[in-house]
Each structure stands twice: as structure tokens, then as C-alpha cells.
Enzyme design. Structure first.
Site, PDB file in Angstrom:
ATOM      1  N   GLU A 268      96.523  47.157  42.660  1.00 40.20           N
ATOM      2  CA  GLU A 268      95.058  47.141  42.515  1.00 40.20           C
ATOM      3  C   GLU A 268      94.521  45.780  42.994  1.00 40.20           C
ATOM      4  O   GLU A 268      93.514  45.718  43.701  1.00 40.20           O
ATOM      5  CB  GLU A 268      94.697  47.379  41.046  1.00 40.20           C
ATOM      6  CG  GLU A 268      93.208  47.237  40.742  1.00 40.20           C
ATOM      7  CD  GLU A 268      92.950  46.641  39.367  1.00 40.20           C
ATOM      8  OE1 GLU A 268      93.570  47.084  38.369  1.00 40.20           O
ATOM      9  OE2 GLU A 268      92.130  45.713  39.290  1.00 40.20           O
TER      10      GLU A 268
ATOM     11  N   GLU B 261      98.075  36.503  45.094  1.00 36.19           N
ATOM     12  CA  GLU B 261      97.665  37.253  43.899  1.00 36.19           C
ATOM     13  C   GLU B 261      98.525  36.991  42.666  1.00 36.19           C
ATOM     14  O   GLU B 261      98.130  37.296  41.549  1.00 36.19           O
ATOM     15  CB  GLU B 261      97.622  38.760  44.185  1.00 36.19           C
ATOM     16  CG  GLU B 261      96.331  39.241  44.841  1.00 36.19           C
ATOM     17  CD  GLU B 261      95.059  38.730  44.179  1.00 36.19           C
ATOM     18  OE1 GLU B 261      94.898  38.906  42.964  1.00 36.19           O
ATOM     19  OE2 GLU B 261      94.220  38.124  44.885  1.00 36.19           O
TER      20      GLU B 261
HETATM   21 ZN   LIG Z   1      93.845  42.533  37.060  1.00 30.35          ZN
END
Ligand SMILES: [Zn+2]
Length: 966
Positions: free
Chosen positions: A77, A154
Site C-alpha cells: 500500500e 518506505e
Molecule cells: Zn501505513
């Protein structure tokens, strides 16, 4: 809405219709499946205007992960917003900014155990933006890049998210999750995953997870909004029909993990040093009940009614003298797609843990044995506004039967900061209640006294007053009334929501009006009065009376203002005005028995706050920023003991007794004639103040707080012992807004500039710290002027801007430095033209959305009354238009150079010359702290020996203590 709902005609359903799913086609939902297997659902709506909400729903969550993939569904995600085949990171961010969305994972998406959902709200007036939004979703659906570089950026933010979930609430939730799902794959699949995997999962593993599971067959697009649905179906078909996974093998089926039943109850005493409250949980697990047919819907309504009635009972029990718990609730918790649980939660004091458990179980048992009373069912129906009422007039026992007394699939857990009971104790209480039920010893609960039907007792009807003056403010579309008791009422009729009327009342003068000695006691006035009952009714009577009504009135007192707040449904407006009438015309008197419970509760809340690391940090922050001003000093248990409840209530009574001090604003679905009649009947009926009430004080005469942002640089570590290491960082800058005057009135342009500059800083710091360096999860930049007296005669107003983020404790100092140098760079070089455009777009989009909400107009009324402009000219229209003009002027002037100038003018220049930097850090182990102290005592060349000297000393002391003869 409620009234319309009640007017709906009854319909007769045949047995077949009761059991068949209703067709969704005719209700305006267009749905279908594209050639690649992706499903869509499109529905046109009229509000909000010119907006569309679109979502990509992927039926893949963390439960499909293998052991070495734990956390990947959520990481995917995040990666979706990073880069895809067609978009580089910057393109997606740019697109999100152009639609006025805050960017990034967890802002526009979420991952659960069973699904991952991406959501965007897009202006639908521009077909290009809508088209682009579908292109972005198509990329999320099958073209996320998952390269090693993307992953590297990330890892930091996801790890920070992992760390943020490890506070005491998070730990208790995790324990609860594992306990309740023990034996199921779900138990080990919380979406956040494992630290090692977040830190180390290789890119090819992430990529293969994505390609294996992200298949059009597992996905759907859901679109609602103000648009032509045919055009949207055509658009989404064109953009999404071509999506295919890069993995050519057939899509794997999605595994389902059903409820794993257990025959014996499970017990757990969960200890957490930082736990904020003592909680008792009882959960009954069941398989998810589908709601696809009218009959199933009816059954879910029955469950809601049962919960409403039980909650009302629990509320009443919590008001008894020496109650077994402070409060308790029952509710449904959807745990996974296949499993849900009915959860009873009670908060209580330590020595009442077992009593609380017994009380909630006995209540359940009592409903099994004796059912709910007609009265209880009646008020639950009123509350749930159900048309299925006739079915419930009979005593309803069925539902409680389902929460079987045989305790299978039952989980009992307590959460506390130290051990007060054992698992065996809990088991014993469960058996005790079972035995009592089996032996017919469960008592019928007290019969309820009839609830009053009006706030105002019969015979004490108010004497209607008059409207003595009326003035229209055409620009705001508002009308101001002055009543015979000198109260002001201002209202604005809107057609934005047919079911909402917002209410705010304001009076200048708050807690700074009492002396420093009386401040603590006075600050408890509102809390204690709310516990005793604000409207001349005990809270439990008030609950009975208001059940089924949508009208609430609450009160607050801050440094400079007293306020009344609430929201009503139009049909319940009269009741709302009665409450306000009663607030002014009744006095709160402390009742000793209820005071005891209340003070005990406040003591526990205070103690819990002292155990909370974030609270300690926030306390220290306020103390530093306001230079130890008494108003912002942390609150101790000793101070609580010195609070005088009689004086606190007396202060409260004085604060809400003089109608002439208050201006009341109403916004929403109002009918003018009816409304003005009600105003005369109730608000104008409040008797004018007698001599015991304070006289109105103009806002420029309020006692100001004496506070001053520290000079130079203050850096401090707040070290607190914590269960899991985490860190919070704060940089606060002093800000002084000059109050210029144009045409003889104050001009609010500087504060518009400040808001713009704060938005810019937030965007830039987020870009740097999160997207470029991948170090934090989120950054907030917020101005605050709450300590400044509202209309002082000074030519400036002092406040601060706080930059906050959470991070790895080891990185805190480095990140503060980074943030400071970014602010400095912006002061020296200025932002880019694009940066400024982004901030202006974000601002414009949210401005457009807000205008369709009652709260926007309501806040405009309220802030006009609070403003210096109104205070000077008494004209709401002038106050409003000057605010709008200031906003427009700043937007017109905003460019790279002017924003840079504002940043230099409003913030200290250079920014690192004056600020407070505070970091919350875990307390070091005792030995380390002793070494540090010893080090400082030794000459420098001796310091390397400090560790050993201290260690030896500690061992020696420990040996002496342990070996001491007894
Ligand atoms: Zn998250």
C-alpha cells in the site's frame, strides 16, 4: 430526517421477500464486471457538489501473507504511492496535490487483515482530473513498481508507524487480538507486520507478493459523487479494462479463515506499566452475521436495540453510590471478515476488578432470566428510530440467550498497570454467576421510575420574553436578535443538511478571571457540574429524557471564554433550547456521595496521566514554551486533593447565570418564524441577572496571562521510563503577529500569511523527512495563540508555531537538525513557485468543500463574535468580509518571494536563533545514568574507567543489600 423516516409507509413483505437479498440495480447503483474480471459500482449523488469519491478495493489483506511476508500487504500500500510503471513518485504526489488531497499511504489508503483500499476525493467539475484519478487507480491495481530503491525510502515511515502502534493502547490491543484469535491464522497477522520484515524484506519478495495477489478478479472500483454516471462507467472501463497482473499464472483463490471455536473460556490478566485505566473486557466470539436480506437486517436491528438497552442499564449502574464500575459498554466488534465479537468493557478502580466483572455478567444473566422491561425496550426503540417497533413490544429475551451462559467462545481479559487479580479469580467470578443463574438466584433489576417528559418541571413554565432589537447581516446571510434580557442570538438558515442545527454560545471571560490561588478549583467547575447534572437533572435522568432525541448541550471554560456547544435535529430544537434555559436557571449543588465517586475517578485519571510518557512530554512542553506561567503548569495529585468541590460548583453557577454576557449562534435547517417563537419562549425567558451574577466584561478588559517565549535556544531531553522505546520531537518557534489597521479597523492579513506559511512548512518537511529521507511517518506544523488575551490593546499578538513528529529515539537530534536547516533554507532561498502553487491549491480545494458544510458558516459566525473587528465595530458582516478580503488579498499576493518574506517576517530570523527543541526519549538504564554521573565527577583522563568503577560500586551495594542477614 428522523421525522421523514417515521413518515415512511409500512410495507408488507412476503416470506420469500424477507429471505431474499434486495436488488441493488434499481436504486441507482450501476454495477458490472469488466472483461478482465474487475467489478465496478457507480452511484450518482448530489452532495457534496462537484466532488467524486472513488475507491479501489482489493480483497487482499495481511491474512494471505506467509510467515516471511508478515507486513507486506501494508508495505505494498505504501509503495503504490511511491512509483508505478507510468508514474514516478513526484507525479503521483503532484496529482494528489492537484486534487487537493493530502498525499501518501495511510492518508488515502488503508490495509486491514482482509482488504486494502485506496480512496481519492476528486473535483468532478474537471473531467481531466477524474480521468487521471482512474489512471492512478489502474496503476495501483497492477503496475506498482516495487523496486529496491522504492522499498528503501518506505522502510523508515513504515517502521515509524510500527513504533507508533507500540504505545500502551497498542500493546493492549495486540494482546487482545492474539488472545481472541488464538488458534486462527489471523492471530499472527496484524497488518503492521514484523519489524524484521519491514526492515529487511527483499524487493523481489515484495514484488512477487504484489503480483501474486493483485489481480483484477480480486478488485473492485467504487465511485460515488456529483457526475453523469454513464460517462463515469465509460471512463472507468476505458482506464481499467486493460489492467492485468504481470504474473501470467492464474489468480490464486483467496483463502478464508473461519471462526475457530473453543469450548472453555479464556482468561488473561494483562499488565502494562503505562496502562491508563483498569479495564475489564468480556468478549463473546461468533461467526460474522451477513446482512443481505431483510430478515438478516431485522436481526441486526434487534442486536442494536439490545445493546442500546444494556448500555442504558450500565450507565444507570455507574451512577449508583459506590458503583462496581465507572462506566461500562456493550458493542459489536467486527474483527475479521469471518469473525466478530460482542464485547463488554468496563472501566473501574483496582480493588473493584472482580466486582465489575461480576456486575456486567450478572446483568447479562438477568436479561437471560427476566428479559428487558417494556420501558427499556420502548426507549431503545426511540433511540434507534426503528419502524420495526411492534416486534419489540414483547419482552425480548432471545438475544441474550445467544450470549450463552455456557461460556464457550468467551474471552475475559483485564488490563491494569500492576497485578491486582489472577486468571483464577476471573474464572471464579464467571462460575459464580453461572451458578447463581442455574440456582434461580438472579434478581429482577430495579424497576425504573418514569422518566420526566420535559426538562422543565410542570408548574415552572418559563415566562416568555421579547425580541427587542433585530438586525440583518446580508453578506453573512445572518440575523442578530437582542432579547429583553440582553442576550444576543444570531442565526443563519441554510439548506446544506436538512437534519442539522449547530449551536454555540459564547461569553468573554474565563479562567483567567479568577485569582491564581482559585484557578485549579475553578478549572474543575465544568467537570464536576457535568457529573452532578447541568440542567437541574441528574445525568441518569437526563439520559432517559434525551434518549431518542438528537439534541445535546455541553459547556466549556477556557482561559478567556466560556462556551456552550451542541448539535440538534430540527425536531428536537425545542428540547435543546429548554436545556439552555435550564442551564441558566438551575444551580448545581454538589452531592457528597456522587462527589466521592467522581473525585476517586479524577484521582485515577491523574495518576494514569503521570504514567503516560506522551502526557509528561506535553506537560513539559507547555511549561517551557510559556516560561512556567501558572496556567500551563503540570497538574499534580496534591493539587487535585486541594480542589474544593463546593467552590468549583459555585464558580460554575456564576459562570453560566447572566444571559447578558452571552451571544448564541445557530446555523442550519431553521424555520425563521418557529425559531423566533422558541427563542422568545425559552431564551428570552431566562431572567436577567441579579446582583450575585458577574456583570458582562468587554473582551478588551480581560485579565491577560503573563507568559513569554524563552529567549535564545532551549534544548531539552525529556527522559521517561517506557515499556517500548519511542521518541517524539518538537521544535517551537515564537511568532508575533503585528495587528495592522486599515480604514481604522484591525486587519487579519498577517494571520492568513501565517496559516499559509505553516501549510508550506508542513508540505516541505513532509517531502524532506518522509519522502526524500524516509525517516518519519508524518509531520505536523501548527500555530497556537490560545495564551494571548483576545482583544488586548497591544499592537501585536504573541503565539507560537510547533513542528512535531515522532521518530526513532536514536535519530531525534539529527532529524531536528534536518528540520531546522530546511526552515532556514526556506528563509534564505525561499520556496519554489511550484511549492507555493501546491499550497494554494490545497487551500482552495478545502475552502470549496468547507463552504458546503454548516460548520464553515457556523465557525464564521463564532469567529466574527470573537474577533477584534467585531469588538470595535459591532458589525458581523464587516468582520466576515474583512476576513474574506484578507484571504483573497494574501492569495493574490502569494508568490515565491512574498512567501519567503512572510517566513522571515513571522518567524525568528534566522530561525535557529530562537526556538525550543524538545525530545521525548526513553529513560536510560540505571547503570548508564550512574556512569554518566560518575564520569562528570572524575577528571577527564580517568573517564574511561568510570564504567568499571560504577559497575563495581553497584555490584558491591547490591551484594550488601542481598546478603544482609535477616
Ligand atoms: Zn501505513
Amino acid at each position: 430526517m428522523a421525522a421523514e423516516f417515521r413518515r415512511l409507509p409500512d410495507i408488507e413483505l412476503t416470506p420469500e421477500e424477507w429471505n431474499a437479498p434486495p436488488l441493488i440495480g434499481p436504486t441507482g447503483v450501476r454495477h458490472g464486471q469488466l472483461k478482465n474480471g474487475l467489478r465496478y459500482y457507480v452511484c450518482a449523488t448530489t452532495k457534496p457538489k462537484q466532488r467524486a469519491a472513488i475507491a479501489l478495493v482489493v480483497r487482499i489483506g495481511s491474512v494471505v501473507e506467509d510467515e516471511h511476508e508478515r507486513g507486506l500487504a501494508h508495505i505494498v500500500e505504501h509503495l503504490a504511492f511511491n512509483a508505478t510503471d507510468a508514474f514516478q513518485s513526484h507525479d503521483i504526489v503532484k496529482f494528489l496535490e492537484s486534487i487537493g488531497a493530502k498525499f501518501g499511504a495511510c492518508q488515502n489508503a488503508y490495509t486491514s487483515v482482509d482488504e486494502t483500499v485506496y480512496e481519492l476525493t476528486v473535483p468532478s467539475d474537471d473531467p481531466k482530473l477524474l480521468e487521471q484519478a482512474f489512471s492512478v487507480l489502474a496503476q495501483f491495481a497492477s503496475a506498482v513498481r516495487c523496486s529496491p530503491e522504492d522499498l528503501q525510502v518506505e522502510r523508515g515511515p513504515v517502521l515509524e508507524e510500527w513504533r507508533m502502534g507500540k504505545d500502551s493502547v497498542g500493546r493492549a490491543q495486540e494482546a487482545h487480538w492474539e488472545l481472541i484469535l488464538q488458534g486462527s491464522k489471523y492471530a499472527q497477522r496484524l497488518p503492521i507486520g514484523l519489524k524484521e520484515i519491514i526492515q529487511g524484506a527483499p524487493a523481489d519478495v515484495v514484488r512477487s507478493f504484489y503480483e501474486r495477489w493483485y489481480r483484477p478478479e480480486h478488485q473492485a472500483v467504487v465511485v460515488t459523487g456529483d457526475f453523469d454516471p454513464e460517462a463515469v462507467v465509460a471512463m472507468l472501463t476505458e482506464k481499467l479494462e486493460g489492467c492485468q497482473s504481470r504474473d501470467p499464472s492464474p489468480a490464486p483463490a483467496i483463502p478464508r479463515y473461519p471462526l475457530v471455536p473453543h469450548a472453555k473460556p479464556r482468561f488473561k490478566v494483562f499488565i502494562d506499566k503505562e496502562a491508563q485505566q483498569l479495564l475489564v473486557h468480556v468478549s463473546f466470539k461468533t461467526a460474522t452475521a451477513p446482512v443481505t436480506t431483510p430478515l438478516e437486517y431485522l436481526s441486526s436491528l434487534r442486536e442494536d436495540l439490545f445493546h442500546t438497552a444494556m448500555n442504558a442499564r450500565f450507565f444507570r449502574i455507574g451512577r449508583h453510590q459506590d458503583p462496581p464500575f465507572y462506566n461500562a459498554q456493550i458493542g459489536t466488534e467486527q474483527i475479521t471478515a469471518t469473525i466478530r465479537s460482542i464485547v463488554l468493557t468496563a472501566s473501574t478502580q483496582e480493588n473493584n476488578t472482580l466486582r465489575a466483572l461480576e456486575a456486567i455478567l450478572s446483568e447479562l444473566s438477568s436479561v437471560r432470566v427476566h428479559g428487558l422491561s417494556k420501558r427499556e425496550i420502548r426507549s431503545a426503540i426511540d433511540y434507534n428510530i426503528s419502524e420495526a417497533e411492534s416486534l419489540y413490544i414483547e419482552r425480548d429475551q432471545v438475544y441474550a440467550e445467544e450470549l450463552r451462559g455456557d461460556t464457550s467462545n468467551m474471552v475475559v481479559k483485564t488490563v491494569s498497570h500492576r497485578r491486582v487479580v489472577s486468571e483464577d479469580d476471573l474464572a471464579e467470578v464467571v462460575q459464580k454467576v453461572e451458578r447463581a443463574e442455574a440456582n434461580g438466584e438472579i434478581e429482577i433489576p430495579d424497576t425504573l421510575a418514569d422518566a420526566p417528559t420535559s426538562v422543565i418541571p410542570p408548574g415552572k413554565e418559563p415566562q416568555a420574553g421579547e425580541i427587542v432589537h433585530r438586525r440583518n447581516f446580508p453578506k453573512l446571510g445572518a440575523t442578530e436578535l437582542v432579547l429583553s434580557n440582553d442576550m444576543k442570538v444570531c442565526y443563519k438558515c441554510t439548506d446544506l443538511l436538512d437534519d442539522q442545527i449547530l449551536v454555540t454560545g459564547l461569553a468573554p471571560g474565563g479562567l483567567t478571571e479568577v485569582s491564581q490561588d482559585e484557578y485549579r478549583t475553578a478549572s474543575f467547575g465544568v467537570t464536576l457540574a457535568s457529573e452532578m447534572g447541568l440542567f437541574g437533572l441528574k445525568p441518569e435522568v437526563q439520559m432517559d429524557l434525551l434518549m431518542g432525541k438528537r439534541c445535546g448541550v455541553s459547556v466549556q471554560e477556557s482561559a478567556y471564554w466560556r462556551s456552550i456547544g451542541g448539535e440538534q435535529a430540527p425536531v428536537d430544537l425545542e428540547m435543546g433550547l429548554q436545556l439552555i434555559y435550564a442551564l441558566f436557571t438551575t444551580a448545581v449543588t454538589p452531592i457528597p456521595a456522587e462527589l466521592d465517586t467522581c473525585m476517586q475517578y479524577l484521582r485515577e485519571v491523574t495518576l494514569a496521566q503521570l504514567r503516560n510518557p506522551m502526557r509528561r512530554f506535553a506537560d513539559r512542553m507547555r511549561q517551557l514554551i510559556y516560561n512556567d506561567c501558572y496556567f500551563y503548569r503540570p497538574f499534580s495529585l496534591r493539587e487535585l486533593a486541594s480542589v474544593d468541590p463546593d467552590k468549583a460548583c459555585a464558580h460554575f453557577n456564576r459562570s453560566f447565570c447572566n444571559p447578558a454576557e452571552f451571544s448564541l449562534c445557530f446555523t442550519g435547517s431553521l424555520k425563521v418564524d418557529e425559531f423566533e417563537e422558541l427563542v422568545k419562549r425559552y431564551l428570552a425567558a431566562i431572567p436577567p441577572a441579579d446582583t450575585t451574577c458577574p456583570a458582562p466584561k468587554p473582551p478588551d478588559k480581560l485579565n491577560p496571562l503573563n507568559f513569554k517565549f524563552p529567549d535564545g535556544v532551549v534544548r531539552e531531553d525529556v527522559r521517561v521510563s517506557m515499556v517500548e522505546s519511542m521518541s517524539q520531537a518538537l521544535i517551537a518557534f515564537p511568532v508575533r503577529l503585528a495587528i495592522a489597521t486599515t480604514n481604522g479597523l484591525p486587519c487579519s492579513k498577517e494571520s492568513v500569511w501565517l496559516v499559509l506559511v505553516c501549510k508550506l512548512l508542513e508540505t516541505k518537511l513532509m517531502q524532506k523527512l518522509r519522502f526524500e529521507f524516509g525517516e518519519v511517518y508524518t509531520v505536523a506544523v501548527a500555530p497556537s495563540f490560545g495564551a494571548e488575551a483576545p482583544c488586548s490593546s497591544k499592537e501585536y499578538s504573541d503565539g507560537d508555531v510547533a513542528v512535531t513528529f515522532s521518530c526513532d529515539p536514536d535519530n531525534a537530534q539529527r532529524l531536528i537538525k534536518m528540520a531546522l536547516s530546511e526552515v532556514q533554507r526556506l528563509q534564505e532561498e525561499g520556496p519554489s513557485t511550484e511549492d507555493v502553487r501546491t499550497v494554494l491549491t490545497l487551500d482552495q480545494r478545502s475552502w470549496e468543500t468547507e463552504q458546503q458544510e454548516n460548520s464553515f458558516w457556523h465557525n464564521n459566525l463564532v469567529s466574527s463574535y470573537k474577533s477584534r473587528t467585531y469588538h470595535q465595530c459591532k458589525d458581523l458582516d464587516v468582520a466576515y468580509t474583512r476576513r474574506v478580503e484578507a484571504r483573497e488579498a494574501v492569495r493574490a499576493e502569494a508568490n515565491a518571494a512574498s512567501v519567503q518574506a512572510a517566513l522571515c517576517r513571522l518567524f525568528p530570523l534566522p530561525c535557529h536563533s530562537r526556538y525550543v527543541a524538545l525530545t521525548l526519549l526513553p529513560q536510560k538504564p540505571l547503570l548508564d545514568r550512574m556512569v554518566e554521573t560518575t564520569k562528570n565527577l572524575l577528571p577527564s583522563r580517568e573517564r574511561s574507567r568510570a564504567y568499571w568503577i560504577t559497575a563495581a560500586a553497584v555490584v558491591a551495594v547490591a551484594a550488601l543489600v542481598l546478603l544482609r542477614p535477616r
